[in-house]
Motif scaffolding. Structure first.
Motif, short mmCIF file in Angstrom:
data_model
loop_
_atom_site.label_atom_id
_atom_site.label_comp_id
_atom_site.label_asym_id
_atom_site.label_seq_id
_atom_site.Cartn_x
_atom_site.Cartn_y
_atom_site.Cartn_z
N THR A 202 -0.15 5.37 -15.64
CA THR A 202 0.20 4.82 -14.33
C THR A 202 -0.56 5.54 -13.23
O THR A 202 -1.08 4.93 -12.30
N VAL A 203 -0.61 6.85 -13.31
CA VAL A 203 -1.40 7.69 -12.40
C VAL A 203 -2.19 8.67 -13.25
O VAL A 203 -1.79 8.96 -14.39
N ALA B 282 2.53 9.46 -6.29
CA ALA B 282 1.80 8.24 -6.62
C ALA B 282 2.65 7.27 -7.43
O ALA B 282 2.28 6.09 -7.56
N TYR B 283 3.76 7.73 -7.99
CA TYR B 283 4.63 6.82 -8.73
C TYR B 283 5.43 5.91 -7.79
O TYR B 283 6.12 5.01 -8.25
N SER C 114 4.72 3.27 -5.05
CA SER C 114 3.71 2.45 -4.39
C SER C 114 4.34 1.69 -3.23
O SER C 114 5.53 1.82 -2.94
N GLN C 115 3.54 0.86 -2.58
CA GLN C 115 4.06 0.07 -1.46
C GLN C 115 5.01 -1.02 -1.91
O GLN C 115 5.83 -1.51 -1.13
N THR C 116 4.91 -1.42 -3.16
CA THR C 116 5.72 -2.54 -3.66
C THR C 116 6.81 -2.11 -4.63
O THR C 116 7.78 -2.84 -4.82
N ASP C 117 6.67 -0.94 -5.24
CA ASP C 117 7.65 -0.56 -6.26
C ASP C 117 7.68 0.97 -6.40
O ASP C 117 6.75 1.66 -6.00
#
Length: 279
Positions: free
Chosen positions: A62-63, A235-236, A238-241
């Motif tokens: 994911t990151v 970073a886990y 985000s703008q949406t989740d």
């Protein structure tokens, strides 16, 4: 003073309450890290209805967690080695040599711990920027800048602790070594440092933890190539989740080096801290 039965019961409940405060967040972190994301988004469950280890596998894709992990190891280990090495020489000089200004220097070193770290953020950033313009030394966004910063913050406390530890050691040990032919530096390396191992380990653990978990300066002095774990965990989200289960799994993984350091240095840590506080 004789403890009454009521006092003992009150102490047990007090210790149990403190233990609960400490253990409960750890339980939430661990249980959240083994839940599917759909269960995390729903109503909170103290006992997970479904277990999965997928978050511990997904955190690496994911990151770029592996890259952040490597960056943190490079910065933390380098800052720890430099801090402890300089602190050993400075503390030995302060504890063994009587020179003009020694007491004032000790007080200045200790007084640096009175100021909050955020107070130095802007001055350090400006100093690094000026150095880059003047001599071309890249410190902002580099490993070197973060290593120097972390070393600057851990060094005063390291000097103070090791000064007390060295001062509690008898000078006759070095005098006997120098009579046998060793110089001052040889006596320090072959006689003093082995005896001072508990204090050095305690200071090393302190420097490691201070650098490993720092967030404020890492958020300003790093870029996408030098970002450390403390910043990478963000970073886990985000703008949406927000991947809460992966974030908790990554938090568990990030805590492993610190936990391993404590387990390794456990028998030296208490002895080193208490001995360093004698003087």
């Amino acid at each position: 003073m004789i403890e009454t039965r009521g006092f003992r019961i009150l102490r047990v409940f007090g210790l149990a309450f403190i233990t609960l405060i400490i253990v409960l967040p750890l339980y939430v972190v661990i249980t959240t890290s083994i839940k599917p994301l759909k269960d995390v988004r729903g109503a909170f469950e103290w006992i997970p209805s479904e277990f999965t280890l997928a978050p511990y596998l997904d955190i690496w894709t994911t990151v770029p967690l592996g890259k952040y992990f490597a960056n943190s190891m490079i910065v933390t280990i380098s800052a720890t080695i430099l801090s402890v090495s300089i602190a050993i020489l400075a503390a030995y000089a302060l504890s063994r040599f009587d020179f003009r200004g020694a007491r004032s220097f000790r007080l200045i070193v200790l007084s640096t711990q009175m100021f909050p770290g955020i107070l130095f953020l802007l001055p350090l950033f400006l100093i690094f920027t000026q150095l880059e313009r003047a001599v071309g030394l890249q410190l902002n966004g580099s490993y070197l800048g973060l290593i120097v910063t972390y070393m600057t913050f851990s060094l005063p406390f390291s000097i103070w602790m090791l000064t007390g530890f060295f001062a509690s050691m008898p000078k006759e040990l070095e005098e006997a070594a120098m009579v046998d032919g060793l110089g001052r530096l040889g006596a320090l390396v072959k006689v003093v440092l082995p005896v001072a191992r508990p204090g050095i380990i305690a200071v090393s653990v302190y420097c490691f933890i201070t650098s490993w978990s720092e967030v404020l300066f890492a958020s300003v002095l790093t870029n996408k190539d030098t970002r450390t774990l403390s910043i990478g965990l963000q970073a886990y989200a985000s703008q949406t989740d927000v991947y809460w289960n992966q974030m908790m799994a990554a938090s568990v993984v990030v805590s492993i080096p610190v936990l391993a350091g404590f387990l390794f240095a456990q028998r030296h840590l208490v002895a080193g801290l208490s001995s360093g506080a004698v003087k």
